[in-house]
Design an enzyme around this catalytic site. Structure first.
Site, PDB file in Angstrom:
ATOM      1  CE1 TYR A   1      20.200 -34.061  27.748  1.00  0.00           C
ATOM      2  CE2 TYR A   1      18.735 -33.885  25.859  1.00  0.00           C
ATOM      3  CZ  TYR A   1      19.918 -33.559  26.496  1.00  0.00           C
ATOM      4  OH  TYR A   1      20.816 -32.736  25.879  1.00  0.00           O
TER       5      TYR A   1
ATOM      6  CG  ASN B   1       8.817 -28.390  20.537  1.00  0.00           C
ATOM      7  OD1 ASN B   1       8.370 -28.701  21.623  1.00  0.00           O
ATOM      8  ND2 ASN B   1       9.858 -28.973  20.027  1.00  0.00           N
ATOM      9  N   GLY B   2       8.752 -29.660  17.255  1.00  0.00           N
ATOM     10  CA  GLY B   2       8.310 -31.002  16.892  1.00  0.00           C
ATOM     11  C   GLY B   2       8.582 -31.368  15.447  1.00  0.00           C
TER      12      GLY B   2
ATOM     13  N   GLY C   1      17.071 -25.165  22.804  1.00  0.00           N
ATOM     14  CA  GLY C   1      17.637 -24.879  21.484  1.00  0.00           C
ATOM     15  C   GLY C   1      18.598 -23.716  21.551  1.00  0.00           C
TER      16      GLY C   1
ATOM     17  CB  CYS D   1      12.126 -25.861  19.052  1.00  0.00           C
ATOM     18  SG  CYS D   1      13.093 -26.152  17.573  1.00  0.00           S
TER      19      CYS D   1
HETATM   20  P1  AMP Z   1      25.619 -40.242  24.311  1.00  0.00           P
HETATM   21  O1  AMP Z   1      26.847 -39.604  24.869  1.00  0.00           O
HETATM   22  O2  AMP Z   1      25.612 -40.258  22.834  1.00  0.00           O
HETATM   23  O3  AMP Z   1      25.343 -41.589  24.900  1.00  0.00           O
HETATM   24  O4  AMP Z   1      24.403 -39.292  24.696  1.00  0.00           O
HETATM   25  C1  AMP Z   1      23.837 -39.396  25.955  1.00  0.00           C
HETATM   26  C2  AMP Z   1      23.899 -38.104  26.655  1.00  0.00           C
HETATM   27  O5  AMP Z   1      23.325 -37.079  25.835  1.00  0.00           O
HETATM   28  C3  AMP Z   1      23.069 -38.223  27.903  1.00  0.00           C
HETATM   29  O6  AMP Z   1      23.890 -37.932  29.001  1.00  0.00           O
HETATM   30  C4  AMP Z   1      21.957 -37.233  27.757  1.00  0.00           C
HETATM   31  O7  AMP Z   1      22.004 -36.320  28.815  1.00  0.00           O
HETATM   32  C5  AMP Z   1      22.187 -36.530  26.438  1.00  0.00           C
HETATM   33  N1  AMP Z   1      21.064 -36.718  25.482  1.00  0.00           N
HETATM   34  C6  AMP Z   1      20.104 -37.657  25.478  1.00  0.00           C
HETATM   35  N2  AMP Z   1      19.254 -37.487  24.423  1.00  0.00           N
HETATM   36  C7  AMP Z   1      19.702 -36.414  23.755  1.00  0.00           C
HETATM   37  C8  AMP Z   1      19.255 -35.719  22.594  1.00  0.00           C
HETATM   38  N3  AMP Z   1      18.184 -36.113  21.906  1.00  0.00           N
HETATM   39  N4  AMP Z   1      19.950 -34.618  22.194  1.00  0.00           N
HETATM   40  C9  AMP Z   1      21.044 -34.214  22.858  1.00  0.00           C
HETATM   41  N5  AMP Z   1      21.513 -34.836  23.973  1.00  0.00           N
HETATM   42  C10 AMP Z   1      20.858 -35.918  24.410  1.00  0.00           C
END
Ligand code: AMP
Ligand code: SF4
Length: 462
Positions: A249, A109-110, A35, A9
């Site tokens: 990220y 947020n949180g 978000g 968020c």
């Molecule tokens: P995965 O494909 O499941 O390994 O997710 C990793 C990718 O999702 C990375 O390239 C990150 O850029 C992104 N990512 C990391 N943490 C999150 C998160 N909490 N929510 C959404 N995307 C994420």
């Protein structure tokens, strides 16, 4: 009711500006990456607070004609991320409560580690909840405390909730910005002429032409009204453990958090990764777009291996991370990316990404790269292995789905079908960012007691 709904968020608030709604709209736009499931705004016109909100992207919820009707001099606004999609009791914020003589708008947020127990207690006392939103929970606690001033009630309420949070509240007479005692979620204060602006990230201040004043401190409430601003603390137990994933990220590269530029910290992580994990013989460094770009630039710079654009991202495909099944997520990643054949064919490639969660993105990218003729693919990840769940508002799959949970690097490399895989060390990440961070999802060392989740914590960390 369960409190499983978590939010990344984005928050934006502005006090004392005739263009409040327009500026909040632009500010919120620059926070849309936090978000995309809902958006909303409460505008204050004299003593009247009016709410506009809905599901979807900001542009789907508020159009230019609506904006012209949203008159007022102050506003708080919110973009919502609802992991796993919107549910029946997911609230699109801000929430607006109208009492006999007053109104209160609130957004957050949180996530809290004691939301369930607080809600249970309040329900026993007769409270009825419409949503799982912690803003609704805080409103109930504020309302019950009945101290002489609103600020005292708010302080008492904030001292009773635990977790990672940032809140924006608005009444007829003031706007309030509060940050959790560990500073897990970010929140900044800015100024635009005589107007005060508060936002989750500094990129929103830039967008509305506000100058950065400072970050809201852990455990602080900033009270903004027509007399100016005042700062108070709602707890004496304060320390800094900002969410490492914000730097890795979540935040936009042009944002500064606690005075540190996000792109620079990611580039530093790439530089350190190149020192910690060199790749002799590699011929080209490419990034997983877009989140791996800053670290890939750093890796290339420090290693002397040229940086190239090897993967093109189709921007018109939705987010794969939240697709409901693994099969759909994998198809999504495949359609989302195209390889630049001339860059990778026959080469030993270093592929840099910010993080691996389930492993979907990297596994598919390795396959695409190899199918396109890459000779070797060496994966470099600009964060440590993601092993444990987050209880502070960042969407994490169950530990079983986390590729690094209880797996060796050798095992992960095999699953990814890569030639090697390296993660930055925790000390390397701290050095790259230059401040103390929460790294609980990497090391299980949670900066707060986990209260409602204490039993789960023990099980998941074995
Ligand atoms: P995965 O494909 O499941 O390994 O997710 C990793 C990718 O999702 C990375 O390239 C990150 O850029 C992104 N990512 C990391 N943490 C999150 C998160 N909490 N929510 C959404 N995307 C994420
Ligand atoms: Fe951020 Fe991870 Fe800490 Fe959650 S556990 S606040 S995602 S660093």
């Amino acid at each position: 009711m369960s409190s499983k709904i978590k939010h990344e968020c984005g928050l934006f608030g502005i006090w004392n500006n005739v263009e409040a709604a327009n500026l909040a709209y632009y500010g919120l736009h620059s926070l849309q990456h936090r978000g995309q499931d809902g958006a909303g705004m409460v505008v204050k016109n004299g003593d009247v607070l009016t709410r506009t909100n809905g599901r979807g992207l900001l542009t789907e919820v508020i159009n230019s004609e609506m904006l012209t009707q949203m008159k007022g001099t102050s506003a708080i606004a919110h973009v919502l991320y609802a992991p796993g999609g919107m549910k029946r009791n997911t609230a699109v914020q801000p929430l607006l409560f109208n009492f006999d003589k007053s109104s209160l708008a609130i957004c957050n947020n949180g996530a809290l580690v004691n939301a369930n127990s607080l809600r249970y207690k309040l329900e026993e006392y007769g409270s009825i909840f419409q949503t799982t939103c912690i803003s609704e929970l805080l409103a109930h606690i504020i309302r019950r405390s009945r101290l002489v001033t609103f600020v005292e009630s708010l302080k008492r309420a904030l001292s009773q909730i635990h977790g990672g949070f940032a809140f924006l509240l608005m009444t007829q007479t003031a706007m309030y910005a509060a940050r959790d005692p560990r500073g897990l979620r970010p929140l900044v204060l800015g100024k635009r002429g005589d107007s005060y602006v508060v936002a989750s990230e500094s990129c929103a201040l830039d967008t509305v032409g506000a100058v950065y004043v400072r970050d809201v401190a852990p455990g602080e409430i900033i009270i903004i009204n027509d007399d100016g601003i005042k700062s108070e603390f709602f707890t004496s137990e304060r320390s800094m453990a900002l969410c490492g994933m914000e730097f890795i990220y979540i935040a936009r590269p042009d944002s500064n958090i606690e005075g540190i530029n996000v792109h620079t910290s990611r580039k530093n992580a790439g530089i350190i990764l190149a020192k910690e994990s060199p790749t002799p013989g590699a011929e080209v460094v490419i990034a997983s777009p877009d989140t791996g770009i800053s670290a890939a630039i750093g890796y290339a710079e420090a290693s002397g291996i040229p940086y190239e654009i090897g993967i093109i991202k189709n921007r018109y495909i939705g987010r794969t991370f939240i697709a409901p099944s693994q099969n759909l997520r994998e198809r999504g990643v495949e359609m989302k990316h195209s390889i630049v054949r001339s860059i990778v064919e026959g080469k030993s490639v270093v592929l840099v990404d910010d993080s691996i969660v389930r492993g979907t993105t990297v596994r598919r990218l390795v396959k695409l790269l190899k199918d396109t003729g890459a000779r070797e693919v060496h994966i470099k990840i600009a964060s440590p292995p993601y092993k444990y769940p987050c209880y502070y508002g960042i969407d994490t799959p169950s530990p079983k789905e986390l590729i690094s949970h209880k797996r060796s690097i050798k095992n992960i490399t095999k699953l990814m079908n890569a030639d090697s895989i390296s993660f930055i060390s925790e000390s390397g990440l701290t050095e790259a960012v230059g401040m103390s961070l929460c790294m609980a999802c990497f090391n299980g060392d949670y900066p707060t007691h986990l209260q409602d989740f204490a039993g789960i914590e023990v099980n998941e960390n074995v």
